[in-house]
Design an enzyme around this catalytic site. Sequence first.
Site, mmCIF file in Angstrom:
data_model
loop_
_atom_site.group_PDB
_atom_site.id
_atom_site.type_symbol
_atom_site.label_atom_id
_atom_site.label_comp_id
_atom_site.label_asym_id
_atom_site.label_seq_id
_atom_site.Cartn_x
_atom_site.Cartn_y
_atom_site.Cartn_z
ATOM 1 N N GLY A 110 0.826 -1.197 0.000
ATOM 2 C CA GLY A 110 0.000 0.000 0.000
ATOM 3 C C GLY A 110 0.861 1.247 0.000
ATOM 4 O O GLY A 110 1.995 1.239 -0.480
ATOM 5 N N CYS A 111 0.337 2.324 0.542
ATOM 6 C CA CYS A 111 1.050 3.598 0.566
ATOM 7 C C CYS A 111 2.414 3.453 1.223
ATOM 8 O O CYS A 111 2.509 2.995 2.362
ATOM 9 C CB CYS A 111 0.231 4.640 1.318
#
Length: 207
Positions: A37-38
């Site tokens: 993810g981020c």
Amino acid sequence: MTPVIPGTTLAIHPEQFPDANTDLAADGIRHAILAGGCFWCVEAVYLNLEGVLAVTSGYAGGDPATANYEAVCTGTTGHAEVIDIEYDSNVIPYSELLKVFFSIAHDPTQKDRQGNDRGTQYRSAIFFQSAEEKTVASAYIKQLESAGAFTAPIVTTLEPLQQFFPGEAYHQNFAQRNPQQGYIRAVAMPKVEKLFHAFPDKLKGDA
């Protein structure tokens, strides 16, 4: 089975995650490339671990020409947001990085997303650099599945690393430099707090 931590797919607490049955040989400084993810949030977790020397946010999985934030955010480049973890394998083994990856850093049951962040750039992936890394990672995924660690299937992909591309300077150490930013407070800091609670013995002395 009801998740033991509301709002997650965890079926067991992070501190109950099994140690890996296989590992890489300890031989000094290594690098691990992980996508969860981020990259701001994943980086924030790993910077606190004893034995982690540096963490660089960047991109992997696509061509050099599109290894930039604006292009990667389109979700069409093949890149994932990743972190390059430089670590001392004599202090923290590869398997421990994987344990934190699956139990704390992200949700490996979400395909091409993490929470509200959606797109292939947010996929769960391990970019292996050797056959040994691939073997250890694959074996640990199977071990977690056998242990029933999650209430949904693990969708983490194992992808050969072609090249790691460091991200733009403003992305590096973003969470520590911007602790009051809304996204960091809502997404990154809960992961860091979970790490502190679950694995206090793995933290740096100044964490």
